[in-house]
Write an enzyme that holds these catalytic residues in place. Structure first.
Site, PDB file in Angstrom:
ATOM      1  N   GLY A  52       0.866  -1.174   0.000  1.00 18.86           N
ATOM      2  CA  GLY A  52       0.000   0.000   0.000  1.00 18.86           C
ATOM      3  C   GLY A  52       0.905   1.228   0.000  1.00 18.86           C
ATOM      4  N   GLN A 197      -5.525  -8.909  -2.033  1.00 18.33           N
ATOM      5  CA  GLN A 197      -5.586  -7.867  -0.998  1.00 18.33           C
ATOM      6  C   GLN A 197      -7.032  -7.562  -0.600  1.00 18.33           C
ATOM      7  OE1 GLN A 197      -3.716  -7.664  -3.760  1.00 18.33           O
ATOM      8  NE2 GLN A 197      -1.846  -6.508  -3.456  1.00 18.33           N
ATOM      9  N   ASP A 238      -1.446   4.641  -6.314  1.00 19.25           N
ATOM     10  CA  ASP A 238      -0.008   4.492  -6.057  1.00 19.25           C
ATOM     11  C   ASP A 238       0.788   5.665  -6.579  1.00 19.25           C
ATOM     12  OD1 ASP A 238      -0.907   1.597  -5.695  1.00 19.25           O
ATOM     13  OD2 ASP A 238       1.168   1.652  -5.004  1.00 19.25           O
ATOM     14  N   ASN A 248      -2.901   2.589 -10.149  1.00 20.29           N
ATOM     15  CA  ASN A 248      -3.366   1.850  -8.963  1.00 20.29           C
ATOM     16  C   ASN A 248      -3.352   0.360  -9.299  1.00 20.29           C
ATOM     17  OD1 ASN A 248      -4.397   1.867  -6.221  1.00 20.29           O
ATOM     18  ND2 ASN A 248      -6.347   1.232  -7.070  1.00 20.29           N
ATOM     19  N   LYS A 249      -3.719  -0.442  -8.329  1.00 20.66           N
ATOM     20  CA  LYS A 249      -3.661  -1.907  -8.456  1.00 20.66           C
ATOM     21  C   LYS A 249      -4.258  -2.390  -9.777  1.00 20.66           C
ATOM     22  CE  LYS A 249      -2.107  -4.244  -6.359  1.00 20.66           C
ATOM     23  NZ  LYS A 249      -0.721  -4.693  -6.706  1.00 20.66           N
TER      24      LYS A 249
HETATM   25  O1  MRU Z   1       0.689  -4.048  -4.430  1.00 22.25           O
HETATM   26  P1  MRU Z   1       0.062  -3.283  -3.314  1.00 22.25           P
HETATM   27  O2  MRU Z   1      -0.762  -4.103  -2.389  1.00 22.25           O
HETATM   28  O3  MRU Z   1       1.075  -2.425  -2.594  1.00 22.25           O
HETATM   29  O4  MRU Z   1      -0.934  -2.283  -4.050  1.00 22.25           O
HETATM   30  C1  MRU Z   1      -1.704  -1.394  -3.269  1.00 22.25           C
HETATM   31  C2  MRU Z   1      -2.629  -0.559  -4.059  1.00 22.25           C
HETATM   32  O5  MRU Z   1      -2.687  -0.624  -5.263  1.00 22.25           O
HETATM   33  C3  MRU Z   1      -3.418   0.455  -3.304  1.00 22.25           C
HETATM   34  O6  MRU Z   1      -4.655   0.671  -3.900  1.00 22.25           O
HETATM   35  C4  MRU Z   1      -2.660   1.782  -3.264  1.00 22.25           C
HETATM   36  O7  MRU Z   1      -1.325   1.590  -2.866  1.00 22.25           O
HETATM   37  C5  MRU Z   1      -3.298   2.759  -2.360  1.00 22.25           C
HETATM   38  S1  MRU Z   1      -3.220   2.283  -0.672  1.00 22.25           S
HETATM   39  C6  MRU Z   1      -3.877   3.527   0.238  1.00 22.25           C
END
Ligand code: MRU
Length: 347
Positions: A52, A197, A238, A248-249
């Site tokens: 995150g 997640q 991100d 984002n994810k």
């Molecule tokens: O691969 P991750 O679990 O780090 O990805 C996280 C995400 O894509 C979240 O949506 C993003 O970091 C925002 S968290 C407030």
């Protein structure tokens, strides 16, 4: 210790070391990993012990304290030069989440002005980054909830909750505030392959808060949006480019397309530490590619045909034109664009 407002505390500084709740083990096991060196911390970030974007930034800030302690002990005269290798190691550990670079840069600015033993001053800065992130999330929670309008269901993707931040969450902060205000009746949660997640972390947070939660396979999202109960898709970010494009994810982009097609509004919630004005648009954002193993195996068991090749980008980019609202701690941009981003960042 930082006063986190939730049951969930992903990051803590205890007895002179960094402790991270190992998110790979959740929801079955809640176990902290204790990290004493920056090398261990960078590895933990890379291997998703903490994940995150804002949480990675906070963890990196504390990791700089560990690095400074070791470098100062090694050579009190030249530690400020020696530590640059540690800062680079941290920045490289996850390439898309810009909060990581942001936090390391902020710690580096403090390092540049230090004389004598750096540990206490750097720890103070890391704690500041941590508590500011929680305060930003609280503020975004209120601002985002104020946009929700008529009571209904929402859909979220990945985990942008307390686990992904200093505490409270970005997208989940809005959802928490919206639920408390009676504006959200149910939260639909995408499973979020391949790391799950949504299933493992977001559903865990929401169930602990007793917020009605329904899990769905990522592939079911468009069919859900067609049914009409979901009023908003709410996600974190991100990295956000200067024109409002959002990394984002993986899977966020197709949610945004499906939302627009079905007349469902799309909200991105992220602190200004996630905005990167150096990126003119989303095409410039580096997208982390992760190991094939993440798709070939599930829970340690093989789930794919032997011999297949894999494409495993961890993030995608949603064009700004598909975003109805960008919520930051400094205010809201409706239909975000370069002008609005520049205004938000002008401080
Ligand atoms: O691969 P991750 O679990 O780090 O990805 C996280 C995400 O894509 C979240 O949506 C993003 O970091 C925002 S968290 C407030």
């Amino acid at each position: 210790m930082i006063d986190t407002p939730d049951r969930v505390c992903a990051i803590r500084w205890r007895e002179n070391a960094l402790e991270l709740l190992d998110q790979r083990l959740l929801p079955e096991v809640a176990r902290y990993r204790r990290l004493n060196t920056v090398t261990e911390a960078a590895q933990a970030i890379r291997e998703m012990v903490v994940r995150g974007a804002p949480a990675i930034g906070v963890a990196a800030a504390y990791s700089v304290v560990l690095a400074a302690r070791a470098r100062y002990a090694e050579n009190p005269q030249s530690w400020q030069t020696l530590i640059n290798a540690d800062l680079a190691l941290l920045v490289e550990s996850r390439p898309t989440a810009v909060n990581l670079c942001w936090a390391v840069r902020r710690m580096a600015q403090v390092i540049a002005g230090l004389a004598g033993d750096p540990e206490q001053r750097l720890l103070m800065e890391a704690r500041g980054i941590h508590s500011e992130d929680i305060a930003a999330n609280r503020r975004m929670g209120q601002l985002g909830a104020a946009l929700l309008g008529q009571r209904g269901a929402v859909l979220t993707h990945c985990n942008a909750g307390a686990l992904a931040t200093g505490g409270y969450g970005t997208a989940l902060g809005v959802i928490r505030a919206g639920y408390a205000a009676g504006l959200i009746e149910r939260v639909y949660v995408d499973e979020t392959r391949p790391w799950l997640q949504g299933a493992r972390l977001t559903a865990w947070e929401l169930v602990q808060d007793r917020i009605p939660t329904t899990l769905l396979a990522d592939a079911a999202a468009a069919a859900l949006l067609r049914q009409g109960q979901v009023r908003w898709v709410i996600v974190g970010a991100d990295r956000i480019a200067a024109n409002g494009d959002v990394a984002n994810k993986i899977g966020t982009y197709h949610l945004a397309i499906a939302a627009r097609y079905h007349g469902v509004r799309f909200m991105v919630v992220a602190p200004t530490s996630t905005v990167d004005l150096q990126m003119v648009d989303g095409a410039a954002i580096p997208i982390e590619q992760r190991a094939a193993d993440e798709l070939l195996n599930l829970g340690g068991l093989p789930v794919a045909a032997t011999g297949t090749e894999v494409w495993n980008p961890s993030f995608d980019v949603t064009p700004a034109e598909l975003v109805d609202a960008l919520v930051t701690e400094r205010g809201v941009a409706l239909k975000p664009d370069a002008t609005q981003l520049a205004r938000l960042m002008l401080f």
